[in-house]
Design a protein around this motif. Structure first.
Motif, mmCIF file in Angstrom:
data_model
loop_
_atom_site.group_PDB
_atom_site.id
_atom_site.type_symbol
_atom_site.label_atom_id
_atom_site.label_comp_id
_atom_site.label_asym_id
_atom_site.label_seq_id
_atom_site.Cartn_x
_atom_site.Cartn_y
_atom_site.Cartn_z
ATOM 1 N N TYR A 51 36.072 30.543 52.196
ATOM 2 C CA TYR A 51 35.447 29.257 51.876
ATOM 3 C C TYR A 51 35.318 29.056 50.372
ATOM 4 N N PHE A 52 35.582 30.091 49.613
ATOM 5 C CA PHE A 52 35.562 29.981 48.150
ATOM 6 C C PHE A 52 37.010 29.806 47.690
ATOM 7 N N VAL A 53 37.369 28.540 47.457
ATOM 8 C CA VAL A 53 38.779 28.222 47.203
ATOM 9 C C VAL A 53 39.394 29.044 46.079
ATOM 10 N N GLU A 54 38.590 29.311 45.040
ATOM 11 C CA GLU A 54 39.161 30.031 43.898
ATOM 12 C C GLU A 54 39.382 31.511 44.216
ATOM 13 N N MET A 55 38.791 32.000 45.297
ATOM 14 C CA MET A 55 38.999 33.406 45.678
ATOM 15 C C MET A 55 40.224 33.567 46.574
ATOM 16 N N ARG A 56 40.571 32.495 47.266
ATOM 17 C CA ARG A 56 41.600 32.576 48.305
ATOM 18 C C ARG A 56 42.882 33.252 47.854
ATOM 19 N N GLY A 78 44.428 38.626 49.688
ATOM 20 C CA GLY A 78 45.290 39.654 50.269
ATOM 21 C C GLY A 78 45.557 40.828 49.326
ATOM 22 N N GLN A 79 44.983 40.751 48.114
ATOM 23 C CA GLN A 79 45.399 41.688 47.070
ATOM 24 C C GLN A 79 44.423 42.823 46.786
ATOM 25 N N CYS A 80 43.344 42.898 47.574
ATOM 26 C CA CYS A 80 42.423 44.015 47.391
ATOM 27 C C CYS A 80 43.045 45.271 47.999
ATOM 28 N N LYS A 81 42.579 46.427 47.532
ATOM 29 C CA LYS A 81 43.127 47.698 48.023
ATOM 30 C C LYS A 81 42.881 47.854 49.523
ATOM 31 N N TYR A 82 41.679 47.495 49.963
ATOM 32 C CA TYR A 82 41.344 47.624 51.383
ATOM 33 C C TYR A 82 41.408 46.252 52.049
ATOM 34 N N ASN A 83 42.054 46.191 53.207
ATOM 35 C CA ASN A 83 42.220 44.858 53.803
ATOM 36 C C ASN A 83 40.928 44.322 54.428
ATOM 37 N N ASN A 84 39.906 45.178 54.566
ATOM 38 C CA ASN A 84 38.605 44.663 55.036
ATOM 39 C C ASN A 84 37.579 44.637 53.891
ATOM 40 N N CYS A 85 38.078 44.481 52.663
ATOM 41 C CA CYS A 85 37.228 44.481 51.462
ATOM 42 C C CYS A 85 36.188 43.359 51.532
ATOM 43 N N ARG A 86 34.936 43.699 51.185
ATOM 44 C CA ARG A 86 33.886 42.664 51.150
ATOM 45 C C ARG A 86 33.645 42.175 49.727
ATOM 46 N N MET A 102 40.380 43.042 44.042
ATOM 47 C CA MET A 102 40.988 42.039 43.165
ATOM 48 C C MET A 102 39.996 40.927 42.820
ATOM 49 N N VAL A 103 39.107 40.604 43.741
ATOM 50 C CA VAL A 103 38.111 39.556 43.470
ATOM 51 C C VAL A 103 37.205 39.992 42.313
ATOM 52 N N LEU A 104 36.700 41.226 42.400
ATOM 53 C CA LEU A 104 35.846 41.736 41.311
ATOM 54 C C LEU A 104 36.599 41.733 39.979
ATOM 55 N N TYR A 145 38.463 34.582 35.792
ATOM 56 C CA TYR A 145 39.180 33.613 36.631
ATOM 57 C C TYR A 145 38.313 33.082 37.768
ATOM 58 N N ILE A 146 37.257 33.833 38.085
ATOM 59 C CA ILE A 146 36.284 33.370 39.083
ATOM 60 C C ILE A 146 34.934 33.309 38.372
ATOM 61 N N HIS A 147 34.268 32.150 38.465
ATOM 62 C CA HIS A 147 33.004 31.984 37.740
ATOM 63 C C HIS A 147 31.923 32.897 38.330
ATOM 64 N N PRO A 148 31.165 33.597 37.445
ATOM 65 C CA PRO A 148 30.119 34.503 37.948
ATOM 66 C C PRO A 148 29.074 33.800 38.831
#
Ligand SMILES: Nc1nc2c(ncn2[C@@H]2O[C@H](COP(=O)(O)OP(=O)(O)OP(=O)(O)O)[C@@H](O)[C@H]2O)c(=O)[nH]1
Ligand SMILES: [Mg+2]
Ligand SMILES: [Zn+2]
Length: 129
Positions: A75-80, A84-92, A100-102, A109-112
């Motif tokens: 639901y966070f468009v800028e995260m979308r 798929g690029q995090c190391k773990y596919n069930n990454c929170r 990759m989000v962190l 690239y993602i506002h705090p």
């Protein structure tokens, strides 16, 4: 239909319009500055002239939506684009290595603020389970 966060005054407003309704109202919590979920079920009352009003229990943040943890980030468009690029596919995206989000938050690239909202909603959701 009166809908909104707990404590915003839905029942108070309804009592003003339909005094016979005598819906219970309660002060918001001094501790959390939020409503205390006074109304517990939806109830319909007839207006004097015409029509009806429905008082409903206050929603608690995202309480009316049933979002799975794994779904929330979508639901966070800028995260979308990074999902798929995090190391773990069930990454929170909280403290997992290789997230990759962190990384994108750190790189700007993602506002705090948005990331904080994500974390708040995630933990708010969890506290209901
Ligand atoms: N200052 C101020 N306080 C209000 C107003 N409307 C309601 N309140 C107060 O806010 C508190 C919560 O009001 P309620 O009517 O119980 O809130 P609610 O939206 O029905 O809450 P839930 O039933 O928990 O969903 C009460 O102490 C009310 O007296 C307003 O317009 N101004
Ligand atoms: Mg109420
Ligand atoms: Zn991640």
């Amino acid at each position: 239909l009166l809908s909104g966060h707990s404590g915003v005054g839905k029942s108070t407003l309804l009592n003003q319009l339909i005094p016979e309704a005598q819906q219970a109202t309660k002060e918001i919590s001094k501790f959390s500055a939020k409503g205390v979920h006074t109304t517990t079920f939806a109830e319909m009352f007839e207006l004097e002239e015409e029509g009806y009003l429905i008082d409903t229990p206050g929603i608690k943040e995202f309480g009316i939506l049933d979002i799975e943890d794994q779904e929330l980030s979508h639901y966070f468009v800028e995260m979308r684009q990074y999902l798929g690029q995090c190391k773990y596919n069930n990454c929170r995206h909280i403290n997992e290595p290789g997230c990759m989000v962190l990384q994108k938050v750190e790189e700007g690239y993602i506002h705090p603020y948005r990331y904080d909202s994500y974390v708040n909603i995630l933990f708010e959701e969890e506290s209901h389970k």
